[in-house]
Design an enzyme around this catalytic site. Structure first.
Site, PDB file in Angstrom:
ATOM      1  N   SER A 145     -16.079 -41.845  -8.442  1.00 51.99           N
ATOM      2  CA  SER A 145     -15.896 -41.212  -7.138  1.00 51.99           C
ATOM      3  C   SER A 145     -14.403 -41.182  -6.818  1.00 51.99           C
ATOM      4  CB  SER A 145     -16.625 -42.062  -6.083  1.00 51.99           C
ATOM      5  OG  SER A 145     -16.194 -41.766  -4.780  1.00 51.99           O
ATOM      6  N   TYR A 158     -19.096 -49.994  -1.930  1.00 50.43           N
ATOM      7  CA  TYR A 158     -19.011 -48.773  -2.740  1.00 50.43           C
ATOM      8  C   TYR A 158     -17.619 -48.642  -3.354  1.00 50.43           C
ATOM      9  CZ  TYR A 158     -19.835 -43.752  -3.754  1.00 50.43           C
ATOM     10  OH  TYR A 158     -19.995 -42.527  -4.356  1.00 50.43           O
TER      11      TYR A 158
HETATM   12  P1  NAD Z   1     -28.621 -38.738  -4.616  1.00 49.22           P
HETATM   13  O1  NAD Z   1     -29.066 -39.727  -3.604  1.00 49.22           O
HETATM   14  O2  NAD Z   1     -28.871 -37.295  -4.391  1.00 49.22           O
HETATM   15  O3  NAD Z   1     -29.248 -39.113  -6.036  1.00 49.22           O
HETATM   16  C1  NAD Z   1     -29.192 -40.415  -6.528  1.00 49.22           C
HETATM   17  C2  NAD Z   1     -30.318 -40.603  -7.540  1.00 49.22           C
HETATM   18  O4  NAD Z   1     -30.193 -41.944  -8.054  1.00 49.22           O
HETATM   19  C3  NAD Z   1     -31.724 -40.486  -6.932  1.00 49.22           C
HETATM   20  O5  NAD Z   1     -32.546 -39.669  -7.751  1.00 49.22           O
HETATM   21  C4  NAD Z   1     -32.234 -41.928  -6.916  1.00 49.22           C
HETATM   22  O6  NAD Z   1     -33.646 -42.024  -7.096  1.00 49.22           O
HETATM   23  C5  NAD Z   1     -31.482 -42.507  -8.096  1.00 49.22           C
HETATM   24  N1  NAD Z   1     -31.394 -43.962  -8.024  1.00 49.22           N
HETATM   25  C6  NAD Z   1     -31.057 -44.734  -6.958  1.00 49.22           C
HETATM   26  N2  NAD Z   1     -31.120 -46.029  -7.281  1.00 49.22           N
HETATM   27  C7  NAD Z   1     -31.489 -46.085  -8.587  1.00 49.22           C
HETATM   28  C8  NAD Z   1     -31.730 -47.132  -9.488  1.00 49.22           C
HETATM   29  N3  NAD Z   1     -31.641 -48.405  -9.124  1.00 49.22           N
HETATM   30  N4  NAD Z   1     -32.090 -46.819 -10.755  1.00 49.22           N
HETATM   31  C9  NAD Z   1     -32.211 -45.533 -11.143  1.00 49.22           C
HETATM   32  N5  NAD Z   1     -32.024 -44.489 -10.322  1.00 49.22           N
HETATM   33  C10 NAD Z   1     -31.680 -44.776  -9.055  1.00 49.22           C
HETATM   34  O7  NAD Z   1     -27.063 -39.061  -4.822  1.00 49.22           O
HETATM   35  P2  NAD Z   1     -25.864 -38.192  -5.448  1.00 49.22           P
HETATM   36  O8  NAD Z   1     -24.994 -37.754  -4.344  1.00 49.22           O
HETATM   37  O9  NAD Z   1     -26.371 -37.192  -6.414  1.00 49.22           O
HETATM   38  O10 NAD Z   1     -25.073 -39.343  -6.211  1.00 49.22           O
HETATM   39  C11 NAD Z   1     -25.086 -39.475  -7.622  1.00 49.22           C
HETATM   40  C12 NAD Z   1     -23.843 -40.245  -8.047  1.00 49.22           C
HETATM   41  O11 NAD Z   1     -22.677 -39.530  -7.655  1.00 49.22           O
HETATM   42  C13 NAD Z   1     -23.715 -41.638  -7.425  1.00 49.22           C
HETATM   43  O12 NAD Z   1     -23.209 -42.545  -8.391  1.00 49.22           O
HETATM   44  C14 NAD Z   1     -22.690 -41.425  -6.333  1.00 49.22           C
HETATM   45  O13 NAD Z   1     -21.998 -42.601  -6.016  1.00 49.22           O
HETATM   46  C15 NAD Z   1     -21.796 -40.404  -6.992  1.00 49.22           C
HETATM   47  N6  NAD Z   1     -20.971 -39.631  -6.068  1.00 49.22           N
HETATM   48  C16 NAD Z   1     -21.552 -38.830  -5.138  1.00 49.22           C
HETATM   49  C17 NAD Z   1     -20.727 -38.089  -4.298  1.00 49.22           C
HETATM   50  C18 NAD Z   1     -21.288 -37.183  -3.265  1.00 49.22           C
HETATM   51  O14 NAD Z   1     -20.510 -36.704  -2.435  1.00 49.22           O
HETATM   52  N7  NAD Z   1     -22.573 -36.894  -3.265  1.00 49.22           N
HETATM   53  C19 NAD Z   1     -19.332 -38.193  -4.407  1.00 49.22           C
HETATM   54  C20 NAD Z   1     -18.787 -39.025  -5.369  1.00 49.22           C
HETATM   55  C21 NAD Z   1     -19.623 -39.727  -6.195  1.00 49.22           C
END
Ligand code: NAD
Length: 263
Positions: A145, A158
């Site tokens: 991130s 985080y």
């Molecule tokens: P999201 O909530 O849409 O999806 C997350 C997925 O992870 C879900 O399908 C959930 O079921 C799964 N998950 C949660 N806990 C879990 C576990 N213990 N084991 C297996 N699966 C699990 O979130 P997202 O926004 O797509 O985030 C995905 C990644 O991207 C994360 O690592 C997040 O930190 C990172 N990220 C997101 C953003 C953003 O703006 N959305 C920005 C930077 C980084």
């Protein structure tokens, strides 16, 4: 230097939703076989079936809580048994918890670190063993991130976990090199996914400002153009790293932040 992902096998954690799901779609569209590893098996299977029907690739849904060594090993074994190799691991599963440090519940802190840091360790360890066994190496990609290199208020766990993931990626780069395993981190700024949509009202409440101001001032305030990073931006970066045929990029962070962080 540049290859493609056709016929490669990519395991993507947290691929039942958001960024992971979109990556899985783009990998499948590019001819890769994908393993949708998620806590939510039902949704993982739905995504796997959709991708098989739409792109004609093999896709497998597996139940994987990335904090469970048993489930991680079972999921990686299932992928290896079905496809005979693992070329790409995208460690992507994640959650977010918003609270000031002085009010941060220890249980919530531990859960977040467990998923992001220990989950990345467990999945990388299991996938690297297969990459070494198959003799061809592979690519480990971690969805870090902007918070792998910058801090924000009310996201201490985080920020700590995402910084730690970058350190771990560098360690994989060192230990993986003799086995032709490379590791890199993708660091998006804000992307509109369920994880972010949930944060908007939470941040508004914690900071005592409107939801509109959360988006404009908190989420996009440090970008050069006030733009969200898109799901395609992140998937394209993962595809680029997955397709690389050499270790020219390893131990690196690719920050997709509209200039929020410049390195
Ligand atoms: P999201 O909530 O849409 O999806 C997350 C997925 O992870 C879900 O399908 C959930 O079921 C799964 N998950 C949660 N806990 C879990 C576990 N213990 N084991 C297996 N699966 C699990 O979130 P997202 O926004 O797509 O985030 C995905 C990644 O991207 C994360 O690592 C997040 O930190 C990172 N990220 C997101 C953003 C953003 O703006 N959305 C920005 C930077 C980084």
């Amino acid at each position: 230097m540049l290859g493609n992902v056709k016929d490669k096998v990519a395991v993507i954690t947290g691929a039942a939703s958001g960024i992971g799901k979109h990556m899985a779609e783009r990998f499948a569209e590019s001819g890769a076989h994908v393993v949708i590893a998620d806590l939510n098996l039902e949704q993982a299977n739905v995504v796997a079936e959709e991708l098989t029907a739409k792109f004609g690739v093999s896709a497998l849904g597996v139940q994987m809580d990335v904090t469970s060594e048993e489930q991680v090993n079972a999921g990686i074994d299932a992928a290896f048994t079905k496809f005979g190799k693992i070329d790409v691991l995208v460690s992507n599963a994640g959650i977010q918890t918003i609270a000031p440090i002085v009010e941060f519940e220890f249980a919530a802190w531990k859960r977040l670190i467990d998923i992001h840091l220990h989950g990345t360790f467990l999945t990388a360890k299991a996938a690297m063993k297969k990459m070494i066994e198959q003799g061809t190496g592979g690519s480990v990609i971690v969805t870090g991130s902007i918070h792998s290199v910058e801090a924000s208020k009310n996201k201490s766990a985080y920020v700590a976990a995402k910084h730690a993931q970058l350190g771990f990626v560098r360690a994989i780069a060192k230990e993986g090199a003799p086995h032709n395993i490379r590791a890199n981190l993708i660091g998006p700024g804000f992307v509109r996914t369920p994880l972010v949509d949930k944060q908007i009202p939470e941040q508004a409440k914690t900071l005592g400002i409107s939801e509109e101001d959360v988006v404009k001032k908190i989420m996009l305030g440090e970008t050069v153009d006030g733009e969200f990073t898109t799901l395609d931006d992140v998937a394209n970066a993962a595809l680029f790293l997955a397709g690389l045929e050499t270790n020219v990029l390893t131990g690196q962070s690719m920050l997709l932040t509209h200039g929020w962080h410049m390195q």
